[in-house]
Design a protein around this motif. Structure first.
Motif, PDB file in Angstrom:
ATOM      1  N   LEU A 150       2.512   6.074   6.317  1.00 42.74           N
ATOM      2  CA  LEU A 150       1.349   5.140   6.217  1.00 42.74           C
ATOM      3  C   LEU A 150       0.744   4.655   7.567  1.00 42.74           C
ATOM      4  N   THR A 151       1.607   4.295   8.513  1.00 43.42           N
ATOM      5  CA  THR A 151       1.453   3.983   9.637  1.00 43.42           C
ATOM      6  C   THR A 151       0.595   4.977  10.460  1.00 43.42           C
ATOM      7  N   ARG A 152       1.068   6.272  10.377  1.00 47.88           N
ATOM      8  CA  ARG A 152       0.254   7.276  11.075  1.00 47.88           C
ATOM      9  C   ARG A 152      -1.086   7.634  10.561  1.00 47.88           C
ATOM     10  N   ASN A 153      -1.044   7.376   9.240  1.00 48.55           N
ATOM     11  CA  ASN A 153      -2.609   7.655   8.638  1.00 48.55           C
ATOM     12  C   ASN A 153      -3.225   6.564   8.806  1.00 48.55           C
ATOM     13  N   ASP A 160       0.443   8.963  -4.708  1.00 52.93           N
ATOM     14  CA  ASP A 160      -0.484   9.148  -5.868  1.00 52.93           C
ATOM     15  C   ASP A 160      -1.670   8.470  -5.541  1.00 52.93           C
ATOM     16  N   ASP A 161      -2.559   9.411  -5.591  1.00 50.64           N
ATOM     17  CA  ASP A 161      -4.039   9.119  -5.274  1.00 50.64           C
ATOM     18  C   ASP A 161      -5.073   8.766  -6.386  1.00 50.64           C
ATOM     19  N   THR A 162      -4.459   8.362  -7.602  1.00 49.91           N
ATOM     20  CA  THR A 162      -5.376   8.197  -8.830  1.00 49.91           C
ATOM     21  C   THR A 162      -6.407   7.350  -8.595  1.00 49.91           C
ATOM     22  N   LEU A 170       4.128   6.405  -0.356  1.00 53.21           N
ATOM     23  CA  LEU A 170       4.102   7.033   0.728  1.00 53.21           C
ATOM     24  C   LEU A 170       5.203   6.219   1.439  1.00 53.21           C
ATOM     25  N   ASP A 171       6.182   6.923   2.486  1.00 55.04           N
ATOM     26  CA  ASP A 171       6.900   6.185   3.411  1.00 55.04           C
ATOM     27  C   ASP A 171       6.221   5.416   4.662  1.00 55.04           C
ATOM     28  N   LEU A 200       0.603  -1.293   0.137  1.00 51.19           N
ATOM     29  CA  LEU A 200       0.098  -0.124   0.151  1.00 51.19           C
ATOM     30  C   LEU A 200       0.947   1.259   0.106  1.00 51.19           C
ATOM     31  N   ALA A 201       2.087   1.221   0.532  1.00 50.78           N
ATOM     32  CA  ALA A 201       2.727   2.493   0.959  1.00 50.78           C
ATOM     33  C   ALA A 201       3.301   2.545  -0.535  1.00 50.78           C
TER      34      ALA A 201
END
Length: 162
Positions: free
Chosen positions: A68-71, A152-154, A63-64, A57-58
């Motif tokens: 990702l963990t924080r989000n 990238d949120d495409t 994302l690092d 997913l990262a």
């Protein structure tokens, strides 16, 4: 002395100003769901790609791992995503829960309203042109070796149909 052919002003400042204005518009709509636009994007991406390992997913979102963990943390705590054991004891899989699907559907309606309003504010032709220009420039910067640190949120922004 600057050449009259060169762009005047700071490209970064102009783009940041535009993105702040657009983000405020979407965030105002998404607030009714209790989600931030970034959280909606994560739910959408996990729905479209999952279940999947956090590493995958990262990578998909560029994302690092710590970001990702924080989000992910508030989405897991709310019961909208789950982290379950993967193929072995050391791996995890992230998946969307039924409650997460419901929350995403609620937020999707709000996102769609925000998108339709943005289309009306800017005009469909201008939105198409903006998307094309942004995509072309992302590709050019990627070819030059620059990366998208924020992801990238495409998947989430292709109409949020997933």
């Amino acid at each position: 002395m600057t050449s009259p052919d060169l762009p005047q002003g700071c490209t970064n400042f102009r783009l940041r100003r535009l993105t702040r204005m657009v983000s405020r518009h979407y965030d105002a709509h998404m607030a009714a769901s209790g989600l931030k636009t970034t959280q909606y994007s994560l739910l959408t991406n996990v729905l479209a790609r999952g279940p999947l390992r956090p590493t995958d997913l990262a990578q998909a979102l560029n994302l690092d791992a710590s970001t990702l963990t924080r989000n992910l943390k508030p989405l897991v705590q709310a019961g909208w995503l789950s982290q379950d054991e993967g193929a072995d004891a050391r791996s995890r899989l992230i998946s969307i829960t039924d409650a997460g699907r419901e929350k995403r559907a609620e937020a999707q309606r709000l996102w769609r309203t925000a998108q339709n309003e943005m289309n009306a504010l800017l005009g469909i032709e201008r939105v198409h042109a903006l998307h094309a220009l942004v995509d072309e420039n992302i590709a050019a910067l990627q070819r030059a070796g620059l990366t998208d640190e924020e992801g990238d949120d495409t998947v989430a922004h292709r109409g949020a149909k997933a």
